[in-house]
Design a protein around this motif. Structure first.
Motif, PDB file in Angstrom:
ATOM      1  N   CYS A   8      41.039  38.987  42.423  1.00 30.20           N
ATOM      2  CA  CYS A   8      40.704  40.041  41.463  1.00 30.20           C
ATOM      3  C   CYS A   8      41.752  41.155  41.541  1.00 30.20           C
ATOM      4  O   CYS A   8      42.090  41.616  42.628  1.00 30.20           O
ATOM      5  N   GLN A  10      41.327  44.128  40.407  1.00 25.69           N
ATOM      6  CA  GLN A  10      40.665  45.431  40.578  1.00 25.69           C
ATOM      7  C   GLN A  10      40.323  45.708  42.039  1.00 25.69           C
ATOM      8  O   GLN A  10      40.686  46.731  42.581  1.00 25.69           O
ATOM      9  N   CYS A  11      39.581  44.750  42.660  1.00 31.64           N
ATOM     10  CA  CYS A  11      39.028  45.020  44.000  1.00 31.64           C
ATOM     11  C   CYS A  11      39.658  44.145  45.085  1.00 31.64           C
ATOM     12  O   CYS A  11      39.378  44.339  46.269  1.00 31.64           O
ATOM     13  N   GLU A  13      39.093  41.050  45.757  1.00 31.46           N
ATOM     14  CA  GLU A  13      38.201  39.957  46.180  1.00 31.46           C
ATOM     15  C   GLU A  13      38.820  38.597  45.819  1.00 31.46           C
ATOM     16  O   GLU A  13      39.405  38.436  44.760  1.00 31.46           O
ATOM     17  N   CYS A  28      34.986  38.682  38.184  1.00 30.86           N
ATOM     18  CA  CYS A  28      34.781  38.948  39.605  1.00 30.86           C
ATOM     19  C   CYS A  28      33.386  39.564  39.787  1.00 30.86           C
ATOM     20  O   CYS A  28      32.797  40.070  38.834  1.00 30.86           O
ATOM     21  N   CYS A  30      32.826  42.286  40.977  1.00 35.47           N
ATOM     22  CA  CYS A  30      32.934  43.717  40.647  1.00 35.47           C
ATOM     23  C   CYS A  30      32.895  43.959  39.143  1.00 35.47           C
ATOM     24  O   CYS A  30      32.897  45.097  38.696  1.00 35.47           O
ATOM     25  N   SER A  32      35.278  42.889  37.013  1.00 34.05           N
ATOM     26  CA  SER A  32      36.611  42.773  36.425  1.00 34.05           C
ATOM     27  C   SER A  32      36.816  41.385  35.820  1.00 34.05           C
ATOM     28  O   SER A  32      36.387  40.378  36.381  1.00 34.05           O
TER      29      SER A  32
HETATM   30 ZN   LIG Z   1      36.842  42.428  41.688  1.00 36.23          ZN
END
Ligand SMILES: [Zn+2]
Length: 407
Positions: A8, A10-11, A13, A28, A30, A32
């Motif tokens: 991901c 963004q985070c 993961e 994801c 999160c 995203s």
């Molecule tokens: Zn994420």
């Protein structure tokens, strides 16, 4: 051990594979929708792969594509298309502007599926869907995506439903049906077709296209960077492409980042992204940003063109939702956005046809027009290698062919 995973953006993961990604509705945990593929294979292997002389298709780069079993490959011979040296464009630059440059044309019209730049993405999607037991897929589309995915998904035995706007080119509807897929002509514009597709996706739990940041599309198209290394032994200085959504620039950046360790001299080419003056929201967004001196948040300030009136239907994204992703890449590359007049396209395509015997479609003509515009704007310099990424042949654009023949 799995050869790839998704991460991901963004985070951070890790999503272990596409089976998980699809089960999470292509996102994801999160929320995203953007993830990049990472590989466990040593990139030194790429140095051997790019020695290949006549590969059948872009699955030459299997080690750096996100699926496990080569038996799942769905291909019509795409991706490893020729990069040609077009001297009439070099001569033009020399005679009119006294610029010595090398001009290369990346011939997407020679892709085996539907003669467009969408073929690699459609091929990899069909392959990954087959590997993961996906049986149905849907999309809202105006052209190339619809026909390319229709053909490749049919070969993979996947049922595909396309939602098209009312103004759709009849050649497109005919092609989708010819490949045995389903087409829903919506009584409205492209954004309405998107709403219908989204509702179909939710009501029937059918997988839907993840758009320009779809890691499948990006991974397929990034192989063009590997092709630059295989065919040219280097990355061009300047990269010209017509832009609607913007997967191309995202994919070029991804490809360059992947080869950075083994080819440290490979730098992001200066990106010149082209739109016709009848639908140029990214050019306008870029002009606003320049005027403001690229002040904080500039990439989020772009116009939306409702219902654009253009003959280049595949470059008719009036709402350029990808601008915040694409424009920073252009800025990082030292490039710019270019506007070209739509009323010159047939003439430019005719010159290419007369000089090189190639019938390009209207979006490819926008890209070629970008080369002339770049010269006029002083965006191409002495000694540079310029690569023009032409998107499609003239198949399915019979009215444009008439315009070219009569130009
Ligand atoms: Zn994420």
């Amino acid at each position: 051990m799995s050869k790839y995973h998704l991460r991901c953006t963004q985070c951070g993961e890790v999503v272990p594979d596409f089976a998980t990604w699809f089960s999470q509705n292509q996102s994801c945990k999160c929320g995203s929708k953007r993830a990049v593929a990472e590989y466990s294979t040593d990139y030194n292997k790429l140095k051997t792969l790019i020695e290949a002389k006549a590969p059948e298709n872009f699955y030459l780069y299997f080690d750096f594509l996100p699926f496990e079993n080569f038996d799942n490959v769905i291909s019509f011979g795409e991706g490893t298309i020729p990069i040609e040296n077009w001297t009439y464009l070099e001569n033009f630059a020399k005679e009119k502007y006294d610029i010595d440059c090398k001009v290369l044309v990346y011939r997407n019209d020679l892709n085996g599926g539907t003669n467009t730049f969408k073929d690699v993405a459609a091929s990899l999607a069909a392959t990954i869907f087959k590997e993961n037991g996906i049986k149905d897929f849907c999309v809202a589309s105006t052209g190339n995506t619809a026909t390319a995915y229709s053909r490749y998904l049919a070969l993979a035995g996947i049922d595909f439903t396309v939602f098209v706007p009312k103004c759709v080119n009849p050649d497109t509807v005919e092609a989708i049906l010819r490949y045995g897929q389903n087409v829903m002509v919506c009584d409205g514009d492209y954004s309405f077709a998107k709403q219908r597709a989204a509702a179909f996706h939710e009501d029937n739990e059918v997988l839907i296209s993840a758009g320009n940041i779809d890691p499948i599309r990006v991974e397929a198209k990034k192989t063009m960077v590997f092709e630059f290394m295989r065919q040219l032994g280097r990355i061009p200085d300047v990269y010209i492409q017509a832009v609607s959504g913007g997967t191309g620039p995202i994919a070029v950046e991804k490809g360059i980042s992947e080869i950075g360790d083994i080819f440290p001299e490979a730098k992001l080419p200066r990106m010149l992204l082209v739109q016709q003056d009848t639908c140029d929201p990214m050019v306008q967004g870029w002009e606003r940003a320049k005027t403001s001196g690229f002040k904080d948040g500039w990439e989020k300030d772009y116009p939306i063109i409702d219902n654009p009136q253009t003959i280049v239907s595949i470059l008719s994204t009036g709402n350029p939702g990808m601008f915040p992703v694409v424009a920073p890449i252009v800025k990082k590359s030292g490039g710019t956005f270019l506007r070209v007049p739509e009323n010159n396209l047939a003439q430019i395509a005719k010159i290419a046809k007369d000089q090189c015997g190639v019938y390009f479609g209207p979006a490819a003509a926008v890209c070629l027009a970008g080369f002339y515009q770049a010269l006029q704007n002083g965006e191409i310099h002495n000694g540079e290698t310029v690569l023009i990424n032409t998107g499609e042949g003239i198949r399915r654009a019979s009215s444009f062919k008439e315009m070219v023949d009569n130009a």
